[in-house]
Design a protein around this motif. Structure first.
Motif, PDB file in Angstrom:
ATOM      1  N   VAL A  69       0.723  -1.115  -0.280  1.00  0.00           N
ATOM      2  CA  VAL A  69       0.276  -0.261  -0.095  1.00  0.00           C
ATOM      3  C   VAL A  69       1.034   0.999  -0.475  1.00  0.00           C
ATOM      4  O   VAL A  69       0.541   1.956  -0.541  1.00  0.00           O
ATOM      5  N   GLN A  70       1.762   0.771   0.759  1.00  0.00           N
ATOM      6  CA  GLN A  70       2.969   2.563   1.040  1.00  0.00           C
ATOM      7  C   GLN A  70       3.187   2.099  -0.461  1.00  0.00           C
ATOM      8  O   GLN A  70       3.777   3.356  -0.801  1.00  0.00           O
ATOM      9  N   ASN A  98      -1.510   7.071   1.698  1.00  0.00           N
ATOM     10  CA  ASN A  98      -0.484   5.785   1.240  1.00  0.00           C
ATOM     11  C   ASN A  98       0.610   6.993   0.830  1.00  0.00           C
ATOM     12  O   ASN A  98       0.402   8.262   0.825  1.00  0.00           O
ATOM     13  N   SER A 101       1.449  12.097   5.940  1.00  0.00           N
ATOM     14  CA  SER A 101       0.188  11.245   5.911  1.00  0.00           C
ATOM     15  C   SER A 101      -0.101  11.423   7.638  1.00  0.00           C
ATOM     16  O   SER A 101      -1.630  11.024   8.385  1.00  0.00           O
TER      17      SER A 101
END
Length: 145
Positions: free
Chosen positions: A18-19, A38, A49
């Motif tokens: 996801v990141q 992300n 974030s």
């Protein structure tokens, strides 16, 4: 060496994906507050974030027309179906800088966005995730034709 359960290792991989994936991923709750933000979004928007989590998307990006965006999210929450925003309808939802200004002559990133329902184990839709794709190259080719 510590032997971790397979589920924990898979969870770690999912977080890493996801990141690291080359597309924006955002999770919003029904109040349009950011739950996940992300690395792609941090890199392209400049919003960290820790500054995005638990904030309203409208607070972070006041240029997003609230009533219009809420209408786009309505079928996601009410019907459990996807909704789409293409660069042809609206060049971008999130004003992000173009990270390739030398090779692509645009002051911002054109975007294609998919709004996806997220179901709880009981089938309720309490959140949605947005996938944001950079469509700048496609838009510039199309606009120059």
């Amino acid at each position: 060496m510590l032997d971790l359960p397979a589920e924990f290792e898979q969870f770690h991989w999912m977080v890493d994906m996801v990141q690291s994936v080359d597309m924006g991923l955002i999770v919003l709750n029904r109040d349009h507050e950011v739950q996940v933000w992300n690395g792609f979004m941090t890199h392209h928007s400049g919003v960290q974030s820790h500054d995005a989590i638990d904030k309203s998307i409208f607070e972070l990006f006041p240029e997003i027309p609230q009533e219009w965006f809420k209408l786009k999210t309505k079928p996601v929450y009410d019907l459990g179906c996807r909704s789409f925003i293409t660069w042809q309808q609206r060049p971008y939802l999130f004003k992000c800088r173009n990270v390739r200004p030398v090779t692509q002559q645009s002051a911002f990133m054109y975007q294609n966005i998919t709004l996806n329902p997220m179901r709880t184990p009981t089938g309720q839709i309490k959140s949605m995730f947005l996938s944001i794709q950079d469509a700048t190259a496609e838009a510039l080719v199309s606009n120059s034709a």
